[in-house]
Design an enzyme around this catalytic site. Structure first.
Site, PDB file in Angstrom:
ATOM      1  N   ASP A 311       0.818  -1.206   0.000  1.00  0.00           N
ATOM      2  CA  ASP A 311       0.000   0.000   0.000  1.00  0.00           C
ATOM      3  C   ASP A 311       0.857   1.264   0.000  1.00  0.00           C
ATOM      4  O   ASP A 311       1.912   1.320   0.643  1.00  0.00           O
ATOM      5  CB  ASP A 311      -0.905  -0.013   1.244  1.00  0.00           C
ATOM      6  CG  ASP A 311      -1.832   1.172   1.321  1.00  0.00           C
ATOM      7  OD1 ASP A 311      -2.671   1.308   0.413  1.00  0.00           O
ATOM      8  OD2 ASP A 311      -1.718   1.963   2.272  1.00  0.00           O
ATOM      9  N   GLU A 362       1.102  -0.506  -5.096  1.00  0.00           N
ATOM     10  CA  GLU A 362       0.058   0.496  -5.323  1.00  0.00           C
ATOM     11  C   GLU A 362       0.794   1.837  -5.354  1.00  0.00           C
ATOM     12  O   GLU A 362       1.113   2.411  -4.320  1.00  0.00           O
ATOM     13  CB  GLU A 362      -0.989   0.448  -4.204  1.00  0.00           C
ATOM     14  CG  GLU A 362      -2.207   1.309  -4.474  1.00  0.00           C
ATOM     15  CD  GLU A 362      -2.268   2.565  -3.625  1.00  0.00           C
ATOM     16  OE1 GLU A 362      -2.953   3.515  -4.040  1.00  0.00           O
ATOM     17  OE2 GLU A 362      -1.629   2.609  -2.559  1.00  0.00           O
TER      18      GLU A 362
END
Length: 635
Positions: A311, A362
């Site tokens: 993330d 990401e």
């Protein structure tokens, strides 16, 4: 004051290799040393890193919450003690700062935690789980994911389904309901939003307190192992979102753990993320590197996870991420050089320890080399989310029709760079929250056109180069934005528009898995022939090609509300072509009750091809065709 406090510590000088390697940033399984571990039939040893604390005591059920003194290993900044305890006992560390303030901290290495709102750690040990996935793991090790299908179902377990009384589904419930659903729908991977312990449901798991502790919301670690094992029995891979960029500021967590900046940077601007209200890890600290790399390996070691979606990588790489103030790095730039080195080491270790697993970034910028191997100068991720494709296509379908024809670049630009990195195409949870509307509601037209546009978008996604990721609301074309606090609107499947979308998603997934030309050259320029992306009528036409010459799909996408008659499409071979998918068919929620049947080629150059076929392109539709009988084929 500080020197005096340090002199008052009870110090034991010893040489412990795990602690030494931890301090060097090279103990990649430090969870076997720090935390709580059984050392005899009735005793557990507790260790915690708190180098600048004046004192650390252990407190818990086993002492009726009276503090028990811990010894300080001065050379390593680690406190330890051994006490009689039982599995299930709750505990915390009582940390006294140099200024005398006292804080009660959860164990950063705890394997289990209390269910929120309680915050204690739990004495826990893994039993001898009987894994049955050795064949799957052996195949995973040898598999090249780049030339295999990858269609990911992104799941928020809190809200996928709930019991009638509002209780979360347990890992066991998910094993019984989610796995059969994923099999039926044809997905190859399940990706869970973060499963590590976190205090606030509204954060969806992205603000972590217990990095080594599976959240207690859904059951025990062994119940999750049963879920993963069952997935592997059914050839489903399990991915998990992982948050190494920042952590929550709740008092019992990592924040100023020993009274000073321990896991975070001493530089406030570098440490604090105002937008998220969180603290960034300090990647210059070797102990932080050991902590995080060990954490990534922990889920592979103990739970047989098949990969991590990392993330917020941009917030790790850029010192000025989000427009915050920063001090330039030693080269005068705006990148965090220590974070970049950490990422390279992380991906190198993961690739060496667990070949065949996935590390997906990401990352929302154009930073070069995200998926280039580390030994070739890159960061070494397996995949990068293609945020550019996602942003452009969603912006495009959100436009009024007369604006679409003026913004064809939003459609065709992705073809300019779709092989620059190894991409996953994401239609994730982030695109259906915070006023962005659901995917089904993004188009500005009437309700019918909204659903037609979603069917068009999903078919376009499956034919476009790149692996696929769909959030769980997309299957059923949920019209309302995703709400983390209640289950999906499964009731909508009584409506043909929603059930039709589910039928289309299922057929596209199975078509994708069964069609090597849609994945085996997914990362190669030769995997696609662009026929027409500059068409003023917002038509996009291309071929998807596989290793075998005559295995390919002909793809036509009409992004306007007008049906197009006599649409010519160039094809490479003479013969008969047939329709495979037409998103306007009634079974998908459209209006067509009958397909177009077969198409014979005309010998005339078109779109740079020696032949062409002619079809009808319905309004707001995707039409996919394949060769049925080509000249020269054996009967």
């Amino acid at each position: 004051m500080a020197d005096k406090a340090l002199k008052n510590k009870k110090i034991i000088s010893t040489s412990l290799d795990p602690a030494y390697l931890f301090n060097r940033g090279e103990n990649y399984r430090v969870y076997n040393y720090l935390g709580c571990h059984r050392t005899s039939d009735d005793e557990f040893t507790f260790r915690v890193w708190a180098p600048k604390a004046q004192d650390v005591s252990l407190t818990g059920d086993f002492s009726e919450w009276e503090p028990l003194s811990m010894n300080f290993l001065e050379n390593y900044g680690i406190w330890e003690t051994t006490v009689k305890a039982e599995v299930g006992h709750l505990y915390k560390f009582r940390v006294t700062h140099l200024d005398g303030n006292v804080r009660y901290k959860a164990d950063p290495f705890a394997f289990r935690s209390e269910l929120r709102p309680n915050t204690a750690s739990m004495v826990w040990e893994d039993g001898d789980f009987d894994w049955t996935d050795s064949n799957f793991l052996r195949k995973r090790k040898m598999r090249n994911s780049y030339i295999n299908p990858m269609s990911i179902y992104e799941v928020h377990p809190n809200s996928w389904m709930k019991h009638p009384d509002g209780r979360f589904y347990s890992y066991t419930d998910l094993k019984e309901r989610l796995i059969p659903y994923v099999l039926e729908m044809g997905y190859t991977h399940i990706e869970f939003m973060p499963l590590t312990e976190y205090p606030n449901d509204e954060s969806w798991g992205y603000q972590v307190t217990g990095y080594y502790s599976l959240t207690s919301r859904f059951g025990t670690p062994d119940e999750f192992r049963e879920f993963v094992d069952e997935c592997h029995k059914n050839d489903i891979s399990v991915l998990m979102d992982w948050v190494p960029s920042h952590f929550v500021t709740d008092e019992h967590g990592l924040r100023y753990f020993d009274g000073t900046a321990t896991y975070e940077s001493m530089d406030y601007h570098k440490a604090y993320n105002e937008g998220w209200g969180t603290l960034h890890f300090d990647f210059s600290k070797t102990e932080v590197r050991s902590f995080l790399i060990s954490n990534a390996l922990f889920f592979m070691d103990r739970f047989h996870i098949d990969g991590l979606r990392v993330d917020a990588v941009s917030s790790m790489i850029y010192l000025d991420y989000g427009g915050k103030d920063y001090i330039p790095n030693k080269e005068g730039g705006n990148t965090d050089l220590e974070a970049i080195e950490f990422i390279k080491t992380l991906n190198t270790v993961m690739a060496a320890e667990y070949p065949g697993t996935v590390m997906a970034a990401e990352e929302s910028t154009s930073y070069d080399g995200m998926t280039t191997p580390v030994d070739e100068g890159g960061l070494g991720f397996t995949y990068k989310w293609n945020m550019g494709w996602m942003n452009d296509i969603l912006r495009y379908i959100g436009m009024e029709e007369h604006h679409r024809v003026l913004n064809q670049r939003l459609l065709n630009f992705s073809f300019m760079y779709c092989f620059k990195e190894k991409y996953i195409l994401p239609l994730s949870h982030d695109e259906v929250v915070h006023g962005k509307k659901s995917i089904a509601d993004k188009a500005p037209e009437d309700t019918y056109s909204k659903f037609a546009t979603m069917r068009l978008l999903i078919s376009y996604m499956f034919m476009h180069p790149g692996k696929k990721l769909n959030f769980m609301t997309n299957d059923i074309a949920q019209f309302m934005e995703w709400r983390w606090y209640q289950e999906l609107e499964w009731v909508g499947l009584k409506d043909g528009k929603h059930s039709g979308m589910q039928n289309l998603m299922k057929e596209l997934n199975h078509l994708y898995k069964d069609s090597p030309c849609l994945y085996e050259k997914d990362m190669e320029h030769s995997g696609i022939d662009i026929l027409d992306v500059e068409n003023p009528d917002a038509l996009v036409k291309f071929l998807r090609r596989g290793r075998k010459k005559k295995e390919f799909y002909v793809c036509v996408f009409n992004f306007r509300r007008q049906e197009k008659q006599n649409v010519k499409i160039g094809v490479p071979y003479e013969g008969i072509y047939t329709e495979v998918i037409n998103t306007e068919m009634e079974k998908y929620g459209g209006t067509w009750t009958k397909g177009q049947g077969e198409f014979r080629t005309v010998k005339e150059e078109y779109n740079g091809m020696p032949y062409y076929i002619e079809i009808i392109s319905p309004s707001l539709s995707g039409v996919i065709l394949k060769p049925k009988k080509l000249k020269g084929d054996k009967k």
